[in-house]
Design a protein around this motif. Structure first.
Motif, PDB file in Angstrom:
ATOM      1  N   GLY A 196     -10.229  47.325  -8.705  1.00  0.00           N
ATOM      2  CA  GLY A 196      -9.425  47.631  -9.882  1.00  0.00           C
ATOM      3  C   GLY A 196      -8.036  48.091  -9.506  1.00  0.00           C
ATOM      4  N   LYS A 197      -7.370  48.761 -10.452  1.00  0.00           N
ATOM      5  CA  LYS A 197      -5.982  49.168 -10.266  1.00  0.00           C
ATOM      6  C   LYS A 197      -5.831  50.363  -9.338  1.00  0.00           C
ATOM      7  CE  LYS A 197      -4.559  47.521 -14.846  1.00  0.00           C
ATOM      8  NZ  LYS A 197      -4.019  47.938 -16.178  1.00  0.00           N
ATOM      9  N   SER A 239     -19.816  46.214 -12.974  1.00  0.00           N
ATOM     10  CA  SER A 239     -18.656  46.217 -13.876  1.00  0.00           C
ATOM     11  C   SER A 239     -18.712  47.374 -14.854  1.00  0.00           C
ATOM     12  CB  SER A 239     -18.557  44.897 -14.645  1.00  0.00           C
ATOM     13  OG  SER A 239     -19.562  44.829 -15.659  1.00  0.00           O
ATOM     14  N   GLY A 240     -19.922  47.782 -15.244  1.00  0.00           N
ATOM     15  CA  GLY A 240     -20.063  48.844 -16.226  1.00  0.00           C
ATOM     16  C   GLY A 240     -20.092  48.348 -17.659  1.00  0.00           C
ATOM     17  N   TYR A 241     -19.913  47.053 -17.856  1.00  0.00           N
ATOM     18  CA  TYR A 241     -20.022  46.477 -19.199  1.00  0.00           C
ATOM     19  C   TYR A 241     -21.499  46.212 -19.517  1.00  0.00           C
ATOM     20  CZ  TYR A 241     -14.969  45.767 -19.433  1.00  0.00           C
ATOM     21  OH  TYR A 241     -13.602  45.962 -19.488  1.00  0.00           O
ATOM     22  N   SER A 242     -21.796  46.090 -20.798  1.00  0.00           N
ATOM     23  CA  SER A 242     -23.192  45.885 -21.198  1.00  0.00           C
ATOM     24  C   SER A 242     -23.622  44.437 -21.127  1.00  0.00           C
ATOM     25  CB  SER A 242     -23.425  46.420 -22.618  1.00  0.00           C
ATOM     26  OG  SER A 242     -22.561  45.773 -23.536  1.00  0.00           O
ATOM     27  N   THR A 243     -22.679  43.534 -20.895  1.00  0.00           N
ATOM     28  CA  THR A 243     -22.979  42.115 -20.776  1.00  0.00           C
ATOM     29  C   THR A 243     -22.293  41.568 -19.528  1.00  0.00           C
ATOM     30  OG1 THR A 243     -21.089  41.551 -22.183  1.00  0.00           O
ATOM     31  CG2 THR A 243     -23.236  41.769 -23.260  1.00  0.00           C
ATOM     32  N   PRO A 244     -22.805  40.464 -18.957  1.00  0.00           N
ATOM     33  CA  PRO A 244     -22.185  39.899 -17.757  1.00  0.00           C
ATOM     34  C   PRO A 244     -20.886  39.181 -18.078  1.00  0.00           C
ATOM     35  CG  PRO A 244     -24.051  38.559 -18.446  1.00  0.00           C
ATOM     36  CD  PRO A 244     -24.049  39.770 -19.330  1.00  0.00           C
ATOM     37  N   GLY A 245     -20.184  38.786 -17.029  1.00  0.00           N
ATOM     38  CA  GLY A 245     -18.958  38.018 -17.187  1.00  0.00           C
ATOM     39  C   GLY A 245     -17.681  38.814 -17.050  1.00  0.00           C
ATOM     40  N   HIS A 246     -17.799  40.114 -16.823  1.00  0.00           N
ATOM     41  CA  HIS A 246     -16.621  40.975 -16.661  1.00  0.00           C
ATOM     42  C   HIS A 246     -16.505  41.334 -15.176  1.00  0.00           C
ATOM     43  CE1 HIS A 246     -16.451  41.570 -21.051  1.00  0.00           C
ATOM     44  NE2 HIS A 246     -17.774  41.599 -20.975  1.00  0.00           N
ATOM     45  N   VAL A 247     -15.728  40.571 -14.446  1.00  0.00           N
ATOM     46  CA  VAL A 247     -15.698  40.739 -12.999  1.00  0.00           C
ATOM     47  C   VAL A 247     -14.297  41.086 -12.482  1.00  0.00           C
ATOM     48  CG1 VAL A 247     -17.689  39.252 -12.613  1.00  0.00           C
ATOM     49  CG2 VAL A 247     -15.402  38.235 -12.698  1.00  0.00           C
ATOM     50  N   GLU A 248     -13.431  41.555 -13.370  1.00  0.00           N
ATOM     51  CA  GLU A 248     -12.082  41.897 -12.930  1.00  0.00           C
ATOM     52  C   GLU A 248     -12.025  43.286 -12.297  1.00  0.00           C
ATOM     53  OE1 GLU A 248     -12.804  40.980 -16.069  1.00  0.00           O
ATOM     54  OE2 GLU A 248     -12.188  38.865 -15.953  1.00  0.00           O
ATOM     55  N   THR A 249     -12.730  44.230 -12.894  1.00  0.00           N
ATOM     56  CA  THR A 249     -12.704  45.600 -12.389  1.00  0.00           C
ATOM     57  C   THR A 249     -14.105  46.192 -12.446  1.00  0.00           C
ATOM     58  OG1 THR A 249     -12.252  46.576 -14.569  1.00  0.00           O
ATOM     59  CG2 THR A 249     -10.343  45.964 -13.226  1.00  0.00           C
ATOM     60  N   GLY A 250     -14.321  47.254 -11.659  1.00  0.00           N
ATOM     61  CA  GLY A 250     -15.600  47.944 -11.643  1.00  0.00           C
ATOM     62  C   GLY A 250     -15.517  49.320 -12.262  1.00  0.00           C
TER      63      GLY A 250
END
Length: 407
Positions: free
Chosen positions: A178-179, A129-140
């Motif tokens: 993603g988009k 995902s590229g986020y610093s925490t888990p739980g963001h699974v909508e886009t990469g």
């Protein structure tokens, strides 16, 4: 073939026809950074690669004591391949060693994402995902990177074009969702269709649905280019032959003059809790042959190619009771391609004494993987550092792009 923007009915029709994906051809526009026509490939190793076995620090005095019977050595049977005197390379990776010696491959050691726990699912979320925490699974992060590149480049065509990137495998990895429109291709696991099926379907939909007929024809052509003479998958994403076939098909597609320029693959099975020596030898051979397949199939495009191989986290510095390793933290990332300024092991080596280990058990990460990806994105693709910090890797303003990765 499937195009991400097709509705469910059309997805079903294309799937039944045996086509894996719809190809949208790209215009011959200006190229990206440094006047190049770049290719950027991301390979995800799911299961957590043991970096201390893949690239053993044979010069560290504490290495052999931690690794015991699975320690790699630079002499004797199955000796590790030399890199720079301090670090060696697993003997299953002779192609990578050759690229390293040709300064077209590099290792980033003691690296990790921002994640510091040891859950595969959460670690993969953060990695992809590229986020610093888990739980963001909508886009990469790779898809968001594409969204932010200047339009008009081959790697990021204008709004009238549909496809920018290639997803390889039966399911698109999160990193490329993603988009931004994405092609999807996977080696066929089905018996080859009768030779007259494709023209019959094309003729049928040419009369009733011209758009679908065009997509079907492009999908057939895409599958032909990617698969070559192979009509059936050799193995899955955790099998060495399957890895190589996925890589070879991807390379054939992105090598095309009008093909996609960005690709994502995911290889499975790197969770080596037991009997690590045998398992990693097999898996690393598959990875090594995959990198060779990219080099062979890309041809002249190899000189402008960068491949990043990354995993969700590393493994424990000490072995466990079943001659394996458990979930850890720091690990290695591999860089390969003619665009890489290689021949180097890039690291701020933390050492392997107990007080130097992360939580007294893991290789301590000293390099943020995001800085590596940012460095490649800026210097190869012409990406904006601000967009990388704000949108691609949100909240990573303090993580600067690593300089000097691209030749």
């Amino acid at each position: 073939m499937l195009c991400e923007n097709l509705n469910p009915t059309r997805r079903a029709i294309l799937g039944a026809s045996g086509a894996l994906f719809a190809w949208a051809f790209m215009p011959k526009f200006a190229t990206a950074a440094q006047g190049r026509d770049p290719r950027f490939v991301t390979i995800i190793l799911r299961g957590a690669l043991d970096g201390l076995t893949a690239v053993p620090p044979v010069g560290d005095p504490d290495y052999e004591g931690l690794r015991q019977q699975i320690a790699m050595h630079t002499s004797g049977d199955n000796a590790a391949l030399p890199l720079d005197g301090f670090f060696a390379l697993h003997p299953s990776m002779p192609n990578f060693q050759r690229m390293f010696q040709a300064k077209q491959a590099a290792v980033v050691h003691a690296s990790a994402t921002a994640y510091r726990e040891r859950s595969h699912f959460d670690g993969q979320d953060v990695l992809e995902s590229g986020y610093s925490t888990p739980g963001h699974v909508e886009t990469g992060w790779l898809n968001r990177l594409l969204e932010g590149l200047p339009q008009g480049e081959r790697i990021a065509p204008g709004p009238s074009e549909r496809v920018r990137a290639l997803s390889v495998g039966s399911t698109a990895p999160l990193v490329i969702r993603g988009k931004a429109p994405v092609l999807g291709w996977a080696p066929s696991i089905l018996r080859a269709a009768d030779g007259d099926l494709a023209p019959r379907l094309t003729d049928l939909y040419g009369k009733t649905d011209p758009l679908l007929a065009k997509l079907l024809q492009e999908g057939i052509e895409t599958g032909r280019i990617a698969s070559g003479l192979d009509v059936k998958a050799k193995g899955g994403a955790g099998d060495p032959d399957g890895m190589e076939q996925m890589a070879r098909g991807a390379a054939r597609l992105i090598a095309q003059e009008d093909g996609p320029r960005v690709a994502a693959l995911a290889f499975e099975g790197w969770d080596t809790h037991a009997q690590e020596t045998e398992r990693l030898a097999k898996l690393l051979r598959g990875l090594d042959n995959s990198l060779l397949a990219f080099q062979q199939e890309l041809g002249p495009a190899w000189k402008d190619t960068a491949i990043v191989v990354a995993t969700e986290f590393g493994r424990t510095a000490r072995i466990n009771g079943t001659e394996g390793t458990d979930h850890g933290t720091g690990t290695v990332a591999f860089l390969a391609g003619g665009a890489i300024r290689g021949g180097r092991v890039i690291t701020d080596w933390p050492g392997l004494k107990e007080k130097q280990l992360f939580e007294a058990r893991d290789l301590n990460p000293t390099i943020d993987l995001r800085s590596v990806i940012k460095g490649v994105a800026v210097d190869l693709l012409g990406a904006s550092a601000a967009h990388l910090a704000d949108a691609v890797f949100p909240g990573s303003q303090a993580v600067a792009p690593m300089k000097g990765l691209i030749a």
